[in-house]
Design a protein around this motif. Structure first.
Motif, PDB file in Angstrom:
ATOM      1  N   PHE A   8       0.854  -1.186   0.000  1.00 25.08           N
ATOM      2  CA  PHE A   8       0.000   0.000   0.000  1.00 25.08           C
ATOM      3  C   PHE A   8       0.884   1.228   0.000  1.00 25.08           C
ATOM      4  CE2 PHE A   8      -2.604   3.226   2.197  1.00 25.08           C
ATOM      5  CZ  PHE A   8      -3.666   3.257   1.321  1.00 25.08           C
ATOM      6  N   LEU A   9       0.787   2.016  -1.064  1.00 20.18           N
ATOM      7  CA  LEU A   9       1.570   3.236  -1.218  1.00 20.18           C
ATOM      8  C   LEU A   9       3.067   2.973  -1.083  1.00 20.18           C
ATOM      9  CD1 LEU A   9      -0.640   5.748   0.785  1.00 20.18           C
ATOM     10  CD2 LEU A   9      -0.528   5.448  -1.682  1.00 20.18           C
ATOM     11  N   GLY A  10       3.512   1.875  -1.668  1.00 15.71           N
ATOM     12  CA  GLY A  10       4.930   1.557  -1.663  1.00 15.71           C
ATOM     13  C   GLY A  10       5.430   0.936  -0.370  1.00 15.71           C
ATOM     14  N   ARG A  11       4.567   0.648   0.541  1.00 18.70           N
ATOM     15  CA  ARG A  11       4.966   0.034   1.818  1.00 18.70           C
ATOM     16  C   ARG A  11       4.273  -1.311   1.971  1.00 18.70           C
ATOM     17  NH1 ARG A  11       6.524   4.025   6.187  1.00 18.70           N
ATOM     18  NH2 ARG A  11       6.959   5.891   4.994  1.00 18.70           N
ATOM     19  N   ARG A  12       4.940  -2.208   2.645  1.00 20.06           N
ATOM     20  CA  ARG A  12       4.366  -3.514   2.931  1.00 20.06           C
ATOM     21  C   ARG A  12       3.642  -3.432   4.267  1.00 20.06           C
ATOM     22  NH1 ARG A  12       4.046  -7.838   0.737  1.00 20.06           N
ATOM     23  NH2 ARG A  12       5.726  -8.108  -0.708  1.00 20.06           N
ATOM     24  N   VAL A  13       2.343  -3.739   4.222  1.00 25.14           N
ATOM     25  CA  VAL A  13       1.502  -3.685   5.415  1.00 25.14           C
ATOM     26  C   VAL A  13       1.105  -5.111   5.770  1.00 25.14           C
ATOM     27  CG1 VAL A  13      -0.657  -2.804   6.380  1.00 25.14           C
ATOM     28  CG2 VAL A  13       0.614  -1.432   4.733  1.00 25.14           C
ATOM     29  N   ARG A  14       1.424  -5.516   6.988  1.00 25.93           N
ATOM     30  CA  ARG A  14       1.061  -6.867   7.423  1.00 25.93           C
ATOM     31  C   ARG A  14      -0.379  -6.874   7.908  1.00 25.93           C
ATOM     32  NH1 ARG A  14       5.409  -9.529  11.107  1.00 25.93           N
ATOM     33  NH2 ARG A  14       4.146  -8.450  12.634  1.00 25.93           N
ATOM     34  N   VAL A  15      -1.098  -7.932   7.552  1.00 22.29           N
ATOM     35  CA  VAL A  15      -2.491  -8.097   7.973  1.00 22.29           C
ATOM     36  C   VAL A  15      -2.609  -9.436   8.696  1.00 22.29           C
ATOM     37  CG1 VAL A  15      -3.469  -6.633   6.176  1.00 22.29           C
ATOM     38  CG2 VAL A  15      -3.160  -9.048   5.737  1.00 22.29           C
ATOM     39  N   PRO A  16      -3.608  -9.585   9.551  1.00 20.41           N
ATOM     40  CA  PRO A  16      -3.758 -10.831  10.310  1.00 20.41           C
ATOM     41  C   PRO A  16      -3.967 -12.042   9.405  1.00 20.41           C
ATOM     42  CG  PRO A  16      -5.219  -9.131  11.172  1.00 20.41           C
ATOM     43  CD  PRO A  16      -4.618  -8.606   9.925  1.00 20.41           C
ATOM     44  N   ALA A  17      -3.497 -13.192   9.849  1.00 14.84           N
ATOM     45  CA  ALA A  17      -3.661 -14.424   9.092  1.00 14.84           C
ATOM     46  C   ALA A  17      -5.082 -14.989   9.232  1.00 14.84           C
ATOM     47  CB  ALA A  17      -2.643 -15.466   9.560  1.00 14.84           C
ATOM     48  N   ASN A  18      -5.770 -14.640  10.308  1.00 15.81           N
ATOM     49  CA  ASN A  18      -7.121 -15.132  10.554  1.00 15.81           C
ATOM     50  C   ASN A  18      -8.117 -14.427   9.625  1.00 15.81           C
ATOM     51  OD1 ASN A  18      -9.649 -15.778  11.572  1.00 15.81           O
ATOM     52  ND2 ASN A  18      -8.973 -15.714  13.687  1.00 15.81           N
ATOM     53  N   LEU A  19      -8.945 -15.206   8.954  1.00 15.18           N
ATOM     54  CA  LEU A  19      -9.925 -14.683   8.007  1.00 15.18           C
ATOM     55  C   LEU A  19     -10.870 -13.677   8.656  1.00 15.18           C
ATOM     56  CD1 LEU A  19     -11.527 -14.812   5.276  1.00 15.18           C
ATOM     57  CD2 LEU A  19     -12.828 -16.660   6.328  1.00 15.18           C
ATOM     58  N   PHE A  20     -11.404 -13.996   9.818  1.00  8.33           N
ATOM     59  CA  PHE A  20     -12.390 -13.128  10.462  1.00  8.33           C
ATOM     60  C   PHE A  20     -11.762 -11.811  10.924  1.00  8.33           C
ATOM     61  CE2 PHE A  20     -14.131 -17.437  11.049  1.00  8.33           C
ATOM     62  CZ  PHE A  20     -15.280 -17.262  10.303  1.00  8.33           C
ATOM     63  N   LEU A  21     -10.528 -11.857  11.386  1.00 12.38           N
ATOM     64  CA  LEU A  21      -9.846 -10.632  11.775  1.00 12.38           C
ATOM     65  C   LEU A  21      -9.558  -9.751  10.557  1.00 12.38           C
ATOM     66  CD1 LEU A  21      -7.303 -11.855  14.475  1.00 12.38           C
ATOM     67  CD2 LEU A  21      -9.344 -10.466  14.812  1.00 12.38           C
ATOM     68  N   ARG A  22      -9.174 -10.380   9.431  1.00 12.08           N
ATOM     69  CA  ARG A  22      -8.910  -9.618   8.209  1.00 12.08           C
ATOM     70  C   ARG A  22     -10.178  -8.938   7.710  1.00 12.08           C
ATOM     71  NH1 ARG A  22      -5.825 -13.897   6.259  1.00 12.08           N
ATOM     72  NH2 ARG A  22      -7.585 -14.575   5.012  1.00 12.08           N
ATOM     73  N   PHE A  33       0.958  11.726 -16.964  1.00 15.46           N
ATOM     74  CA  PHE A  33       2.214  12.088 -16.317  1.00 15.46           C
ATOM     75  C   PHE A  33       3.266  11.007 -16.566  1.00 15.46           C
ATOM     76  CE2 PHE A  33      -1.325  13.654 -13.719  1.00 15.46           C
ATOM     77  CZ  PHE A  33      -1.096  15.027 -13.786  1.00 15.46           C
ATOM     78  N   PRO A  34       3.791  10.915 -17.785  1.00 15.08           N
ATOM     79  CA  PRO A  34       4.726   9.826 -18.098  1.00 15.08           C
ATOM     80  C   PRO A  34       6.016   9.866 -17.275  1.00 15.08           C
ATOM     81  CG  PRO A  34       4.566  11.372 -19.921  1.00 15.08           C
ATOM     82  CD  PRO A  34       3.531  11.765 -18.926  1.00 15.08           C
ATOM     83  N   LYS A  35       6.482  11.061 -16.914  1.00 19.02           N
ATOM     84  CA  LYS A  35       7.715  11.150 -16.114  1.00 19.02           C
ATOM     85  C   LYS A  35       7.496  10.593 -14.704  1.00 19.02           C
ATOM     86  CE  LYS A  35       9.720  15.015 -18.569  1.00 19.02           C
ATOM     87  NZ  LYS A  35      10.166  16.407 -18.497  1.00 19.02           N
ATOM     88  N   ILE A  36       6.369  10.915 -14.122  1.00 17.46           N
ATOM     89  CA  ILE A  36       6.056  10.403 -12.783  1.00 17.46           C
ATOM     90  C   ILE A  36       5.852   8.898 -12.846  1.00 17.46           C
ATOM     91  CG2 ILE A  36       4.378  10.442 -10.907  1.00 17.46           C
ATOM     92  CD1 ILE A  36       3.950  13.403 -11.522  1.00 17.46           C
ATOM     93  N   ALA A  37       5.167   8.407 -13.884  1.00 20.79           N
ATOM     94  CA  ALA A  37       4.947   6.966 -14.034  1.00 20.79           C
ATOM     95  C   ALA A  37       6.274   6.236 -14.194  1.00 20.79           C
ATOM     96  CB  ALA A  37       4.047   6.685 -15.229  1.00 20.79           C
ATOM     97  N   ALA A  38       7.211   6.837 -14.943  1.00 21.31           N
ATOM     98  CA  ALA A  38       8.531   6.226 -15.119  1.00 21.31           C
ATOM     99  C   ALA A  38       9.292   6.210 -13.793  1.00 21.31           C
ATOM    100  CB  ALA A  38       9.325   6.950 -16.178  1.00 21.31           C
ATOM    101  N   LYS A  39       9.165   7.274 -13.025  1.00 21.14           N
ATOM    102  CA  LYS A  39       9.847   7.355 -11.733  1.00 21.14           C
ATOM    103  C   LYS A  39       9.297   6.318 -10.756  1.00 21.14           C
ATOM    104  CE  LYS A  39      11.151  11.364 -10.331  1.00 21.14           C
ATOM    105  NZ  LYS A  39      11.197  12.727  -9.760  1.00 21.14           N
ATOM    106  N   LEU A  40       8.003   6.039 -10.862  1.00 19.54           N
ATOM    107  CA  LEU A  40       7.379   5.029 -10.000  1.00 19.54           C
ATOM    108  C   LEU A  40       7.575   3.606 -10.519  1.00 19.54           C
ATOM    109  CD1 LEU A  40       3.996   6.816  -9.216  1.00 19.54           C
ATOM    110  CD2 LEU A  40       5.915   6.474  -7.670  1.00 19.54           C
ATOM    111  N   GLY A  41       8.168   3.469 -11.690  1.00 20.72           N
ATOM    112  CA  GLY A  41       8.416   2.144 -12.256  1.00 20.72           C
ATOM    113  C   GLY A  41       7.208   1.532 -12.915  1.00 20.72           C
ATOM    114  N   LEU A  42       6.316   2.344 -13.448  1.00 22.68           N
ATOM    115  CA  LEU A  42       5.077   1.842 -14.052  1.00 22.68           C
ATOM    116  C   LEU A  42       5.161   1.709 -15.564  1.00 22.68           C
ATOM    117  CD1 LEU A  42       2.547   3.966 -11.991  1.00 22.68           C
ATOM    118  CD2 LEU A  42       3.250   1.605 -11.588  1.00 22.68           C
TER     119      LEU A  42
END
Length: 87
Positions: free
Chosen positions: A6-20, A77-86
């Motif tokens: 999410f937004l370039g960061r890895r966000v950990r979420v619970p492994a339990n289905l109901f908690l997720r 915005f091709p320059k921004i897309a290139a900078k983001l690796g898209l």
């Protein structure tokens, strides 16, 4: 433990289905009430991403939105897309 990007960061979420699912729904509700000081609109897409782990319709919506947003960024915005690796 599962994780999402999410937004370039890895966000950990619970492994339990109901908690997720509970966390995803709470994030969406918090995004709806973004006019309050602590809550923000950033919670809405994060909640949808968490729910997309377990629900195929939400996953399809997320993938479609990602394709459209990336295409728009590349055209507008091709320059921004290139900078983001898209490219």
């Amino acid at each position: 433990m599962k994780s999402i990007n999410f937004l370039g960061r890895r966000v950990r979420v619970p492994a339990n289905l109901f908690l997720r699912v509970g966390l995803g729904v709470l994030m969406i509700i918090g995004g709806i009430f973004s006019f309050l000081p602590v809550l923000g609109i950033w919670m809405l897409p994060l909640g949808l991403m968490i729910l997309s782990i377990d629900f195929p319709p939400v996953r399809r919506f997320r993938r479609l939105a990602t394709v459209r947003i990336v295409g728009w960024l590349k055209r507008r915005f091709p320059k921004i897309a290139a900078k983001l690796g898209l490219t």
